[in-house]
Structure formats: C-alpha cells, structure tokens
Scaffold this motif. Structure first.
Motif, PDB file in Angstrom:
ATOM      1  N   PRO A   1       0.767  -1.037   0.012  1.00 14.97           N
ATOM      2  CA  PRO A   1      -0.366  -0.470  -0.270  1.00 14.97           C
ATOM      3  C   PRO A   1       0.807   1.487  -0.080  1.00 14.97           C
ATOM      4  O   PRO A   1       1.690   1.241   0.877  1.00 14.97           O
ATOM      5  CB  PRO A   1      -0.909  -0.715   1.360  1.00 14.97           C
ATOM      6  CG  PRO A   1      -0.822  -1.864   1.666  1.00 14.97           C
ATOM      7  CD  PRO A   1       0.598  -1.666   0.958  1.00 14.97           C
TER       8      PRO A   1
ATOM      9  N   VAL B   1      -1.749  -5.320  11.663  1.00 12.05           N
ATOM     10  CA  VAL B   1      -1.710  -4.695  10.134  1.00 12.05           C
ATOM     11  C   VAL B   1      -1.817  -5.943   9.253  1.00 12.05           C
ATOM     12  O   VAL B   1      -2.132  -5.428   8.239  1.00 12.05           O
ATOM     13  CB  VAL B   1      -0.605  -3.551  10.232  1.00 12.05           C
ATOM     14  CG1 VAL B   1      -0.530  -3.280  11.467  1.00 12.05           C
ATOM     15  CG2 VAL B   1       0.863  -5.335  10.252  1.00 12.05           C
TER      16      VAL B   1
ATOM     17  N   GLY C   1      -4.207  -7.859   8.250  1.00 14.40           N
ATOM     18  CA  GLY C   1      -6.127  -7.592   7.141  1.00 14.40           C
ATOM     19  C   GLY C   1      -5.819  -6.840   6.792  1.00 14.40           C
ATOM     20  O   GLY C   1      -5.891  -6.890   5.611  1.00 14.40           O
ATOM     21  N   TYR C   2      -4.961  -5.540   7.029  1.00 15.47           N
ATOM     22  CA  TYR C   2      -5.354  -4.330   6.125  1.00 15.47           C
ATOM     23  C   TYR C   2      -4.041  -5.096   4.754  1.00 15.47           C
ATOM     24  O   TYR C   2      -4.787  -4.269   3.599  1.00 15.47           O
ATOM     25  CB  TYR C   2      -4.678  -3.378   6.527  1.00 15.47           C
ATOM     26  CG  TYR C   2      -4.598  -2.327   5.965  1.00 15.47           C
ATOM     27  CD1 TYR C   2      -5.131  -0.857   5.411  1.00 15.47           C
ATOM     28  CD2 TYR C   2      -2.651  -1.661   5.711  1.00 15.47           C
ATOM     29  CE1 TYR C   2      -4.670  -0.159   4.132  1.00 15.47           C
ATOM     30  CE2 TYR C   2      -2.610  -1.188   5.325  1.00 15.47           C
ATOM     31  CZ  TYR C   2      -3.387   0.347   4.018  1.00 15.47           C
ATOM     32  OH  TYR C   2      -3.097   0.774   3.528  1.00 15.47           O
ATOM     33  N   LEU C   3      -2.948  -5.503   4.952  1.00 18.66           N
ATOM     34  CA  LEU C   3      -2.143  -5.743   4.056  1.00 18.66           C
ATOM     35  C   LEU C   3      -2.964  -7.178   3.035  1.00 18.66           C
ATOM     36  O   LEU C   3      -3.000  -6.344   1.794  1.00 18.66           O
ATOM     37  CB  LEU C   3      -0.678  -6.405   4.440  1.00 18.66           C
ATOM     38  CG  LEU C   3       0.109  -5.035   4.893  1.00 18.66           C
ATOM     39  CD1 LEU C   3       0.900  -5.414   6.163  1.00 18.66           C
ATOM     40  CD2 LEU C   3       0.769  -4.465   4.352  1.00 18.66           C
ATOM     41  N   ASN C   4      -3.402  -7.692   3.378  1.00 18.33           N
ATOM     42  CA  ASN C   4      -3.945  -8.860   2.672  1.00 18.33           C
ATOM     43  C   ASN C   4      -4.876  -8.252   1.981  1.00 18.33           C
ATOM     44  O   ASN C   4      -5.733  -8.487   0.464  1.00 18.33           O
ATOM     45  CB  ASN C   4      -4.195  -9.937   4.311  1.00 18.33           C
ATOM     46  CG  ASN C   4      -3.041 -10.372   4.332  1.00 18.33           C
ATOM     47  OD1 ASN C   4      -2.017 -10.504   4.169  1.00 18.33           O
ATOM     48  ND2 ASN C   4      -3.411 -11.229   5.748  1.00 18.33           N
ATOM     49  N   GLU C   5      -5.727  -7.189   2.911  1.00 18.43           N
ATOM     50  CA  GLU C   5      -7.029  -6.419   1.558  1.00 18.43           C
ATOM     51  C   GLU C   5      -6.403  -6.108   0.675  1.00 18.43           C
ATOM     52  O   GLU C   5      -7.686  -5.852  -0.385  1.00 18.43           O
ATOM     53  CB  GLU C   5      -7.895  -5.673   3.018  1.00 18.43           C
ATOM     54  CG  GLU C   5      -9.333  -5.020   2.329  1.00 18.43           C
ATOM     55  CD  GLU C   5      -9.445  -6.507   1.416  1.00 18.43           C
ATOM     56  OE1 GLU C   5     -10.622  -6.649  -0.204  1.00 18.43           O
ATOM     57  OE2 GLU C   5     -10.188  -7.680   1.434  1.00 18.43           O
ATOM     58  N   TRP C   6      -5.328  -4.931   1.386  1.00 18.49           N
ATOM     59  CA  TRP C   6      -4.727  -4.833  -0.657  1.00 18.49           C
ATOM     60  C   TRP C   6      -4.346  -5.458  -1.176  1.00 18.49           C
ATOM     61  O   TRP C   6      -4.674  -4.960  -2.448  1.00 18.49           O
ATOM     62  CB  TRP C   6      -3.633  -3.620   0.376  1.00 18.49           C
ATOM     63  CG  TRP C   6      -3.518  -2.587  -0.779  1.00 18.49           C
ATOM     64  CD1 TRP C   6      -3.776  -1.366  -1.028  1.00 18.49           C
ATOM     65  CD2 TRP C   6      -2.086  -2.442  -1.813  1.00 18.49           C
ATOM     66  NE1 TRP C   6      -3.518  -0.287  -1.855  1.00 18.49           N
ATOM     67  CE2 TRP C   6      -2.334  -1.014  -1.989  1.00 18.49           C
ATOM     68  CE3 TRP C   6      -1.757  -3.895  -2.170  1.00 18.49           C
ATOM     69  CZ2 TRP C   6      -1.301  -1.013  -3.594  1.00 18.49           C
ATOM     70  CZ3 TRP C   6      -0.414  -3.404  -2.803  1.00 18.49           C
ATOM     71  CH2 TRP C   6      -0.213  -2.038  -3.422  1.00 18.49           C
TER      72      TRP C   6
END
Length: 292
Positions: free
Chosen positions: A33, A89, A91-96
């Motif tokens: 990201p 963090v 979850g955020y990285l994986n979604e992006w």
C-alpha cells in the motif's frame, strides 16, 4: 510487443531470450500500500540501524508504472509479498494485496501473517480465497517462527502446502530473532512445511542450505545474493551444492527496492557457471512447478 519503456529492459529480455525461456518467474517482488511503501522506503533512505548502509532505490515509480516495467522486463509471474511488522496490520495488508492482484493477472496472489490470536483463522480464509504464497520477516516483525501464537497457523499451512517466503537470515542487519535457530525448531515439529528461505538465508548460508537438503519442502530464493552490492560473498565451497539443489532454488529480486539494475541479479546467477539448464530451472521452471 511494443518497445519496452524502461532502459533496463533490453538487457533483462536478452538474458531470458538467450536461454529460450518464455520469460522470468520472480517469487520475491514487493507491491505494498502506498503509505506502507513510503514508510519502508524512508527506512532505506535513512540508512538506519536496520539497513546499515546507503541503499539507493532504483525503481521508485508508481505502482502502475512498476507493473509496466516488470511486463517490459518479461516477468510472466511475480509476487507482491506484504509483510506485517506488528499485530493488527496483516488484515489491512492482505485486503490491499487482494485488490491489487485482481487488476494484475501476472501477480502471484500474496499475503502475510503475524503472531496474534486470530492468525490461524485469517490465514485459513486467505488460502480458501486463493492466496498462493505468504511472506513474513523476522528482522522487521521481531518474532520467532516457533512463537506459540503461530502453532495453529503452521498446522493450517502444512496441511494446505501453501509456501511461505521467510526472511530469517541475519542480513542486512541481524537481531535476536534472526538466524536459522527458530526455523530448525519449527521444522522439527512441522517437517512438511513449504518454506522459501529469502536471500538464501544470508549470511547464514550454510545452515539454511543444510535445512533445504534435509527437508523436502524447504527452498531458497536467490534475492540479491549474487550481486556486488550484497557485500558478503557467497562461500565458494557451497556453490557445488547448488547444482544438486537445482529444483529447490527460485529466482528472487526484491524489486523495486534494489540499488542496481534488475539484470545484475541475473548476471550474478550466470557467473556461478552452473550451466544453462540450471539457469532455466531457477529463473522459470522451479517457480512454475511450485506455483503454476
């Protein structure tokens, strides 16, 4: 194909075309990201204690331009390898990463995890949703592979056979969490794990080479190892063992955060003088066999 836009492309394409390959298969590429990417590059720009030296980044283009650069180089598949540096963090990285991969068909769908109670659940969900490879970084995340919070994660990954790229070696700067120790302990308990040792485990090359020889599903990626910038020289007495381990060695580059032209990694592999069949296996066949 249109003329490659980046000036480094011609040399890269000449390399794989000379081997008769359809392109390159790079398992160690990062797309993060934008806010995380800026933070990572700031660490490298500072040449701070986690980096230990000046590290000029060659490929600072936008995400879109970097995809086009890799296409121009002839990379047919490449990872995005997010890595979590603290709890909460991943979850955020994986979604992006999931959203990024949806728009770039060459991407090897990548994800990460961290020692936290919910890790086994979201790792299983990521595998079910199509993740092909995970990345973790012991130096940055400051954890051991056999952290009890990861026990259930390793069970899920062992059953699924999904590979994990692990930065476990003590390069560029080690700390209390790097080195082969926790990987040795982990594999004693989960011997069927599919692990890819980033940077071939530098500078503990011999110990990680031993693990790749001992465990069926442990592999090594070549990221930065055979370049002049890397500084530490790969021990010549270990090079003959790389021929026997040919099926377990995968091309990696660390693009975009490298301080030299992409082709320098490829030229370093050629200087090992292991033959064209070995180069074809490392640069294409082994990645294709592992990840499709």
């Amino acid at each position: 194909m249109t003329e490659p836009l980046h000036p480094d492309a011609r040399a890269v394409r000449a390399f794989w075309q000379g081997l008769g390959l359809p392109g390159l298969y790079d398992v160690h590429v990062h797309f993060l990201p934008p806010n995380i990417q800026r933070a990572v590059w700031a660490v490298f720009d500072s040449a701070g204690p986690k980096i230990g030296r000046d590290w000029p980044i060659r490929y600072r283009e936008s995400h879109e331009d970097r995809v086009e650069i890799l296409r121009g180089f002839g990379l047919r598949r490449f990872s995005t390898l997010p890595y979590a540096h603290k709890p909460g963090v991943a979850g955020y990285l994986n979604e992006w990463s999931r959203e990024f991969a949806a728009g770039v068909p060459e991407v090897i769908r990548s994800a990460t995890f961290y020692p936290e109670p919910e890790a086994a659940s979201y790792v299983a969900d990521e595998i079910d949703s199509g993740v092909e490879i995970f990345k973790i970084h012991l130096q940055v995340g400051e954890f051991h592979l056999d952290d009890p919070l990861l026990d259930d994660v390793w069970g899920v990954l062992e059953d699924a056979g999904t590979p994990v790229v692990v930065h476990a070696g003590s390069g560029p700067v080690g700390n209390d969490f790097t080195g082969p120790g926790s990987m040795e302990r982990l594999l004693a308990r989960f011997p069927r794990l599919s692990l890819v040792v980033a940077h071939m485990g530098a500078p503990e090359w011999g110990e990680f080479l031993d693990l790749a020889e001992r465990y069926e599903h442990v592999r090594l990626d070549t990221t930065m190892v055979f370049t002049e910038f890397f500084g530490a020289v790969y021990p010549p007495d270990l090079v003959p063992r790389l021929r026997d381990l040919e099926p377990k060695i995968l091309l990696g580059s660390d693009f975009p955060t490298i301080p030299y032209p992409y082709v320098e990694q490829l030229d370093g592999l050629a200087r090992l003088d292991q033959g064209d069949d070995w180069l074809r296996a490392v640069c294409w066949e082994n990645g294709h066999r592992l990840l499709g």
